[in-house]
Design a protein around this motif. Structure first.
Motif: not given
Length: 243
Positions: A72, A76, A81, A91, A95, A158, A234, A237-238
């Motif tokens: 990730f 990013r 992303i 999402d 993942v 991430s 994760t 987090s996204l």
């Protein structure tokens, strides 16, 4: 999810990443297990793969964070992303696609080590004098261990745009969950006062348990729960990008 999986696998093997990971793992384990005299299985005196299953987690501690650090963080950093999330994917599918791709690469690296088992099997006196149950349990333990390490590596990636930071964060977390709780349990203050419980919170205790050849549901549930927990983190987090 399948599209993400294929994309990541192609990225691994269209560059040197996949080949380097496999080569590093096999070369390092091969040197320690068959070349260096102090750790060589040929000088061990017993038909066992115990030294391999002691060594492999230590290598994976470094190798898996290196595999996952770009998952990730690179996207990013480059802005890719944003293109990824415009696809009709949830999402969790993004993942899981990356998780399965990273795990597949680790499994591919582990598969050739079956040759180690065959070698020791043939060198036993008599041939076949090796603990097959313990070996199978240890391989299963490596698979579960790899799943947890990959989930931790994806979370670390991430959380940052910098791949090196992602690598160091994943390394710190995997090191803690594999060695940290055992270290805490060994402190004198915990002797006879919850040391067994504290050790059971770490991966190493459950990995050792699987290596005994008895598949305990508690060990399986531990690794699956830990993996699911970090995958969930994760995904969360996204989702922060939407806040």
């Amino acid at each position: 999810m399948t599209a993400i999986f294929r994309k990541e696998i192609n990225a691994f093997f269209s560059s040197l990443i996949g080949y380097v990971v496999i080569a590093v793992f096999l070369v390092v384990t091969g040197l320690f297990l068959f070349v260096f005299p102090d750790t060589s299985l040929l000088n061990y005196g017993y038909a066992t793969l115990g030294p391999f299953f002691t060594l492999a987690p230590n290598i994976l501690l470094f190798l898996i964070p290196a595999i996952c650090m770009r998952a990730f963080a690179e996207e990013r950093q480059t802005g890719a992303i944003e293109l990824l999330v415009t696809r009709p994917l949830r999402d969790v599918e993004i993942v899981m696609g990356k998780f399965l791709a990273c795990l597949t690469l680790v499994v591919i690296a582990l598969l050739p080590t079956a040759l180690y088992y065959y070698t020791i099997y043939q060198l036993g006196a008599p041939a076949g004098n090796i603990d097959a149950g313990g070996t199978i349990g240890s391989y299963l333990g490596l698979l579960f261990l790899s799943m947890a390490f990959v989930a931790i590596g994806l979370l670390a990636s991430s959380l940052t745009r910098n791949q090196i930071v992602g690598f160091l964060l994943a390394l710190a977390l995997t090191f803690w969950f594999y060695f940290g709780f055992d270290y805490l349990a060994s402190l004198p203050v915990f002797y006879g006062n919850g040391d067994v419980f504290i050790a059971s919170l770490g991966m190493q205790e459950h990995f050792r348990s699987l290596g005994r050849g008895l598949i305990d549901s508690r060990d399986v549930i531990y690794f699956l729960s830990l993996t699911a927990f970090f995958i969930l983190l994760t995904v969360i987090s996204l989702e922060r990008r939407k806040w």
